[in-house]
Write an enzyme that holds these catalytic residues in place. Structure first.
Site, PDB file in Angstrom:
ATOM      1  N   GLU A  58       0.805  -1.225   0.000  1.00 58.02           N
ATOM      2  CA  GLU A  58       0.000   0.000   0.000  1.00 58.02           C
ATOM      3  C   GLU A  58       0.839   1.277   0.000  1.00 58.02           C
ATOM      4  O   GLU A  58       0.849   2.044   0.982  1.00 58.02           O
ATOM      5  CB  GLU A  58      -0.959   0.010   1.187  1.00 58.02           C
ATOM      6  CG  GLU A  58      -2.004  -1.091   1.120  1.00 58.02           C
ATOM      7  CD  GLU A  58      -3.085  -0.960   2.183  1.00 58.02           C
ATOM      8  OE1 GLU A  58      -2.826  -0.324   3.225  1.00 58.02           O
ATOM      9  OE2 GLU A  58      -4.187  -1.482   1.970  1.00 58.02           O
TER      10      GLU A  58
ATOM     11  N   GLU B 165      -6.501  -8.086  -0.491  1.00 58.75           N
ATOM     12  CA  GLU B 165      -7.020  -8.138   0.880  1.00 58.75           C
ATOM     13  C   GLU B 165      -8.516  -7.871   0.809  1.00 58.75           C
ATOM     14  O   GLU B 165      -8.932  -6.767   0.460  1.00 58.75           O
ATOM     15  CB  GLU B 165      -6.355  -7.073   1.759  1.00 58.75           C
ATOM     16  CG  GLU B 165      -4.863  -7.254   1.892  1.00 58.75           C
ATOM     17  CD  GLU B 165      -4.204  -6.167   2.758  1.00 58.75           C
ATOM     18  OE1 GLU B 165      -4.922  -5.418   3.451  1.00 58.75           O
ATOM     19  OE2 GLU B 165      -2.968  -6.066   2.699  1.00 58.75           O
TER      20      GLU B 165
HETATM   21  C1  GAL Z   1      -4.432  -2.821   4.926  1.00 60.00           C
HETATM   22  C2  GAL Z   1      -3.012  -3.323   5.001  1.00 60.00           C
HETATM   23  C3  GAL Z   1      -2.913  -4.580   5.830  1.00 60.00           C
HETATM   24  C4  GAL Z   1      -3.618  -4.399   7.113  1.00 60.00           C
HETATM   25  C5  GAL Z   1      -5.035  -3.995   6.894  1.00 60.00           C
HETATM   26  C6  GAL Z   1      -5.727  -3.699   8.178  1.00 60.00           C
HETATM   27  O1  GAL Z   1      -4.489  -1.498   4.638  1.00 60.00           O
HETATM   28  O2  GAL Z   1      -2.476  -3.592   3.739  1.00 60.00           O
HETATM   29  O3  GAL Z   1      -1.578  -4.864   6.076  1.00 60.00           O
HETATM   30  O4  GAL Z   1      -2.939  -3.444   7.862  1.00 60.00           O
HETATM   31  O5  GAL Z   1      -5.086  -2.843   6.111  1.00 60.00           O
HETATM   32  O6  GAL Z   1      -5.272  -2.531   8.802  1.00 60.00           O
END
Ligand code: GAL
Length: 669
Positions: free
Chosen positions: A142, A302
């Site tokens: 990110e 994710e």
């Molecule tokens: C995303 C990130 C993950 C995790 C998730 C929850 O933005 O890529 O590593 O942190 O959010 O905070």
């Protein structure tokens, strides 16, 4: 289809890994992403590398036919590195260096950081280049995320910024002229005098601010390139992606996506306390923006699988919601889905950011729901892969426009993304399929283009828009367009500059409204039902050159003056909306434009809460029905079809019931 989760084996005892792999297999998983924050485990001391634990995890997963995507771990430099070289840490706009302890604290321009990054990425690449269970790479994590949009104001950035400016303007004279530094005695006589836009009681020059945003964006892009070059050289057969963040806009995502094989992104639809609580429409918009980056299908690296939270716990996904979000992603073009995360961590900042399993590691409701999706996807096989997107409408955007509006919103109520979404939302509500593409994209395949607030204009953009309309397209442009050149300087021509002949108008005056103030207007064009309504935020007062009046104000000192116009240009028409009309008026205008351009919705007559997404394969239309509401709905089918999830046939005019949060996928026969 790739289906799996984000996995952190290093957070759990090794004895557990086998059970995890078995449970993943049972859920239908065939892929995990690992290691994107594991630098300190992979290089515990400078120059001492340890891949044993990761090798073991990859091997155990492979025994269950689960492949691995490896993250390069550069989002979290280890403590030894930050302690030895504090200069790698970013400096905020008040001159304070970020402390070690969170993540994404590094400066993308730090030479030292780049050297260490090269080392760890090369080592990983060498180690895994022949491992067939590692199928691809995610670069970093990110870019630009975690507060302050990844901006840095350190001395190295200052030096690099000046280099970047030299590359762009070549001479100081040119820079002074383009930025208008004659204003407030800011003329530069040495490159070293040019500041970074650090904390200031007053505001910096808008041209400097915009170039700084471009520079930081380019800094991440070049930092990413450094890693891509290594991986392409050492592992030419593995794919490379990055996890983007939907509507996040600190980096020019079009440029960031360019060298990658495909885009992946992180989708958290329900962040109530920790972030924005997105409507299902915003989630769809985010998917469409992500697909538009390369005009290609993407992965969700994710996907939310539990209640999120750092300090507080967000509401839980309701039964059926994880499944609904999954199919929504697939409908919009996802060809890989990984849930974040496998098991909720017992420690660290994200203790409350829940995954599929709770910290106890037992399978419960969320696991069972995902397992069901796994079974369905297995059965559907590749049916849902490679579906095309038949689209007749596109919305245009650019990061330069977004940054320019962040620097100067023009009106406190104006928010570019909200303005953009207000048009997208209407298309979405009528099931009009839409692409969201860059202003540099190929416009020729569309019938209708919506280009909200083209604040900055360049010749190429003007040319492309004119060609589009000349050849018969319908274009909608909204207020605050054609105001500035690409260096953020206002044109010395009547507004909307460079678009005057295409739009056939001149904006002779404007009125920026206070937050409580409403304007009044009426639609008076013969092709539209007469309608009276309101507007807010901004009122352009328009003199028609060749254009015809579509709407006019009915109040204030500009009563009877034009606010909405249409201009025939070549074979097509260009519509200008010089204010922010109420939803009813916007609806009316958009419906008219849709009919006028001959665009067809993908499905007529369905209940409001049902999102319908059209895809096509081998001449067959596929429709995804997504019930985002808590109510059951019934849909009358306009043709005989086969439903893929329930595995049943429907005849024409029969009723298909969809339960709350339910999904149906049909293809017409
Ligand atoms: C995303 C990130 C993950 C995790 C998730 C929850 O933005 O890529 O590593 O942190 O959010 O905070």
């Amino acid at each position: 289809m790739y289906f799996g989760c984000d996995y952190y084996p290093e957070h759990w005892p090794e004895e557990r890994w086998e059970k995890d792999a078995r449970m993943m297999k049972e859920a239908g998983f065939n892929v995990v992403r690992m290691a994107e924050f594991a630098w300190a485990k992979l290089e515990p001391k400078e120059g001492q590398f340890d891949f044993n634990w990761l090798d073991k995890a990859i091997e155990i997963l492979a025994q269950y036919n689960i492949k691995t995507v490896l993250g390069t771990p550069t989002a979290t430099p280890p403590a030894w590195l930050a302690t030895k070289h504090p200069v790698i840490l970013r400096v905020n706009k008040w001159g304070i260096r970020t402390s070690f302890g969170g993540r994404r604290a590094y400066c993308p321009n730090s030479r030292i950081y780049r050297t260490y990054s090269e080392k760890i990425v090369s080592k990983m690449a060498e180690h895994y280049k022949d491992n067939e269970n590692v199928i691809g790479w995610q670069i970093d994590n990110e870019f630009g995320g975690d507060r302050e949009k990844g901006l840095c104001y350190c001395e190295q950035c200052a030096a690099q910024f000046r280099q970047w400016l030299k590359g762009k303007y070549e001479t100081l004279d040119k820079l002074n002229q383009e930025w208008g530094t004659v204003f407030w005695s800011q003329t530069y006589t040495e490159w070293e005098q040019i500041p970074l836009p650090r904390g200031l009681e007053t505001a910096h020059n808008p041209s400097l601010l915009l170039d700084y945003r471009r520079f930081i964006s380019d800094s991440y892009i070049s930092y990413q390139k450094l890693q891509i070059d290594i991986l392409r050289r050492i592992c030419p057969h593995k794919f490379i992606t990055h996890n983007f963040m939907g509507l996040f806009n600190a980096i020019d995502y079009y440029k960031l996506a360019e060298p990658l094989d495909f885009v992946a992104w992180d989708n958290y639809p329900n962040l109530r306390f920790t972030g924005e609580n997105k409507s299902s429409v915003k989630v769809s918009l985010s998917h469409d923006v992500m697909r538009g980056l390369k005009e290609k299908n993407f992965w969700v690296m994710e996907e939310q699988s539990g209640p999120s939270g750092w300090q507080c716990v967000d509401p839980s996904p309701h039964p059926g919601e994880i499944r609904l979000w999954t199919y929504q992603a697939i409908a919009h073009g996802a060809e890989g889905i990984l849930y974040f995360r496998w098991r909720t961590s017992r420690f660290g900042t994200e203790q409350f950011w829940h995954g599929i399993l709770d910290p106890s590691g037992t399978s419960r409701r969320r696991y069972e729901e995902i397992k069901k999706i796994g079974q369905e996807l297995k059965r559907l096989g590749d049916k849902l892969m490679g579906l095309e997107f038949p689209r007749e409408v596109a919305m245009l955007t650019s990061y330069d426009e977004q940054w320019a509006f962040e620097i100067q919103p023009n009106n406190p109520k104006f928010n570019y993304q909200e303005h953009f979404a207000s048009y997208y939302q209407l298309l979405h509500a009528w099931n009009v399929p839409v692409d969201v593409i860059s202003i540099q994209g190929d416009l020729s395949k569309y019938k209708l283009l919506i280009a909200p607030a083209l604040f900055l204009i360049n010749n190429e953009l003007v040319h492309n828009l004119k060609e589009f309309v000349k050849k018969g397209g319908i274009l909608i442009v909204t207020f605050r367009s054609g105001i500035k050149n690409w260096n953020n300087v206002v044109f010395d021509q009547p507004l909307p500059a460079k678009l005057n002949d295409l739009l056939g108008i001149e904006v002779v005056e404007y009125n920026s409204l206070s937050s409580m103030q409403k304007g009044k207007l009426e639609l008076i064009y013969p092709e539209i039902e007469p309608l009276k309504g309101e507007c807010d935020t901004w009122c352009d007062i328009i003199k028609c050159r060749e254009a015809e009046i579509v709407g006019r104000y009915t109040e204030s000192y500009y009563k009877n003056e034009a606010c909405i116009t249409i201009n025939r240009f070549g074979q097509g028409s260009a519509i200008y909306i010089g204010t922010n009309p109420s939803p009813e008026i916007k609806k009316c205008l958009l419906r008219w434009a849709i009919e006028k351009s001959g665009v067809k919705p993908s499905f007529q007559a369905d209940p409001e809460d049902i999102e319908v997404v059209l895809r096509r394969k081998e001449g067959k239309d596929y429709l995804f029905f997504l019930n985002h509401s808590e109510k059951s709905h019934q849909v009358k089918l306009d043709q005989s079809c086969v439903e893929l999830l329930e595995r049943r046939e429907y005849s024409k005019d029969s009723i298909m019931a969809i339960e709350p949060k339910g999904v149906r996928i049909i293809y017409r026969i």
